[in-house]
Design an enzyme around this catalytic site. Structure first.
Site, short mmCIF file in Angstrom:
data_model
loop_
_atom_site.label_atom_id
_atom_site.label_comp_id
_atom_site.label_asym_id
_atom_site.label_seq_id
_atom_site.Cartn_x
_atom_site.Cartn_y
_atom_site.Cartn_z
N ARG A 232 0.65 -1.34 -0.06
CA ARG A 232 -0.06 -0.10 -0.06
C ARG A 232 0.97 0.97 0.05
O ARG A 232 1.72 1.36 0.79
CB ARG A 232 -0.77 -0.09 1.15
CG ARG A 232 -2.09 -0.81 0.84
CD ARG A 232 -3.18 -0.82 0.13
NE ARG A 232 -3.87 -1.48 0.12
CZ ARG A 232 -4.07 -2.60 -0.76
NH1 ARG A 232 -3.09 -2.68 -1.75
NH2 ARG A 232 -5.27 -3.52 -1.05
N GLU A 260 -1.36 7.93 -7.21
CA GLU A 260 -2.08 6.87 -8.24
C GLU A 260 -3.49 7.54 -8.51
O GLU A 260 -4.07 7.73 -7.83
CB GLU A 260 -2.15 5.74 -7.32
CG GLU A 260 -2.62 4.32 -8.25
CD GLU A 260 -2.81 3.14 -7.42
OE1 GLU A 260 -3.79 2.25 -7.53
OE2 GLU A 260 -1.70 2.94 -6.79
N HIS A 283 -0.33 -0.83 -10.46
CA HIS A 283 -1.04 -1.22 -9.10
C HIS A 283 -1.67 -2.35 -9.76
O HIS A 283 -3.00 -2.74 -9.75
CB HIS A 283 -2.11 -0.29 -8.56
CG HIS A 283 -2.62 -0.70 -7.27
ND1 HIS A 283 -3.06 0.13 -6.23
CD2 HIS A 283 -2.57 -1.98 -6.73
CE1 HIS A 283 -3.41 -0.55 -5.46
NE2 HIS A 283 -3.13 -1.74 -5.41
#
Length: 400
Positions: A232, A260, A283
């Site tokens: 994360r 992101e 991701h």
């Protein structure tokens, strides 16, 4: 039971939900206000998402009773709001572990062998064998692993196959587990960083891990060491990482990062990737066919169990400790109205029930109600419990 799927979801998963008798509404592109409208319009009982954000208004305005994260992390779901409304939140832990571990090593190998820059030069018509022949190699290097959950363990397994030494830290990593995994346990994150040639992060995002990897950790790393994050973004202080790249020559491979974008495509403004020695992916740690099929199967299992029993698997928002201070055990004949009378006595005494179970004995004539309450019933309440109905056999109170 109506299930709203608000993200890309495998065909096998949608078929599986239909096969267990669910009405499936598939709106994979619904986000924000569109998703809020879909929750209200469909009156869905269950919401299935992958990376789509689930907000407080979505949980408050519809009829949702279960939210399933088709993946591991639940940081995109307002779990606090769900808990306040008694909505189950469940996830699919470990089903993407192999996929994330594979991407971790893809980033590591790409860093060591300069794969990204070398490929860019070839596409640009440039040949530079001299510079791209320089690589350290992985055999005999020390990999530091932060987090020894399912993903961390898959990374450790692959590191050992590469002939690497592994040091690790986790709050749950004791001597027995360290021996089982074949790693050297370190008592702190900074000690893992100091001992490693490569530091790889595999921690869930919690209040304790948010920003855990910061200046102190990067200062402990060897100059020029590698840093990998496929967990994360919020676990890492990205400004501290940028400083470490500039000042200490740290090289980084990131699948997650602070800037992101929320959607599946579009522009991205992430200055960290302009720094030399930093590479990244989009991701996509869990994005393999194998992982998504496994997650779809687990999602169907969770919903199926909820449909059959009223309680799903893998729930993440149950209280680990309630406000209960005492256990009231009521032995009684198992007849209509007994528990209603017991609860009425507790209500009149201003006592709140935190948890309870009613255990029925063989033959179905008698049972014991075990009731966790938030304070001790006084003498008057205990007397009323014993006399509220002739079907009460005995009452006892025990401090927890």
């Amino acid at each position: 039971m109506k299930v709203l799927v608000a993200d890309k979801f495998e065909d096998s998963g949608r078929r599986g939900l239909a096969e267990i008798g669910c009405e499936v509404v598939y709106e994979p592109d619904a986000t924000g206000d569109e998703l809020l409208a879909a929750v209200e319009r469909t009156s869905a009982d269950v919401l299935v998402v992958r990376s789509t954000k689930v907000t407080r208004p979505m949980l408050e305005r519809g009829k949702l009773s279960l939210v399933v994260r088709a993946g591991a992390g639940t940081n995109t779901i307002d779990v606090e709001a769900a808990s306040e409304r008694g909505i189950w939140v469940a996830n699919c832990p470990g089903k993407n572990a192999v996929a994330v571990a594979e991407l971790t090593f893809a980033l590591l190998l790409a860093l060591d062998r300069h794969v990204v820059d070398a490929s860019a030069d070839l596409r640009g018509g440039r040949w530079n064998k001299k510079d791209y022949s320089k690589a350290r190699g992985l055999y005999g290097r020390t990999l530091g692993v932060l987090g020894t959950g399912m993903i961390g363990r898959e990374v450790i397994r692959r590191a050992r196959a590469f002939g690497m030494n592994v040091v690790a830290w986790s709050r749950t990593l004791g001597p027995a587990l360290a021996d089982e995994l074949g790693v050297v346990a370190k008592p702190t994150v900074t000690e893992v960083a100091a001992a490693s040639d490569i530091l790889s992060v595999h921690l869930a995002l919690t209040p304790d891990t948010r920003g855990l990897v910061g200046d102190g950790v990067f200062a402990s790393m060897k100059p020029g060491a590698f840093f990998l994050n496929t967990s994360r973004a919020e676990v890492v202080d990205q400004a501290a990482l940028e400083r470490a790249v500039k000042e200490r020559g740290i090289r980084a491979g990131l699948d997650v990062f602070a800037e992101e974008p929320a959607g599946g495509s579009g522009a991205v403004d992430a200055p960290i990737f302009a720094l030399p020695g930093v590479i990244g992916t989009h991701h996509i740690g869990a994005s393999t066919d194998q992982a998504q099929e496994a997650i779809a199967t687990e999602t169907v299992r969770i919903v199926g169990l909820y449909k059959e029993s009223g309680r799903p698997a893998n729930v993440v928002n149950l209280a680990t400790k309630t406000l209960a201070t005492h256990l009231v055990a009521v032995r009684h004949y198992d007849r209509v109205g007994v528990l209603a009378a017991v609860f009425d006595c507790l209500k009149r005494g201003g006592i709140n029930v935190q948890e309870m179970e009613n255990i029925v004995f063989d033959g179905g004539k008698a049972a014991v109600a075990r009731i966790h309450v938030d304070r001790v019933p006084d003498v008057d309440v205990q007397r009323s419990l014993r006399t509220c109905t002739p079907d009460i056999l005995d009452v006892s109170v025990v401090a927890l």
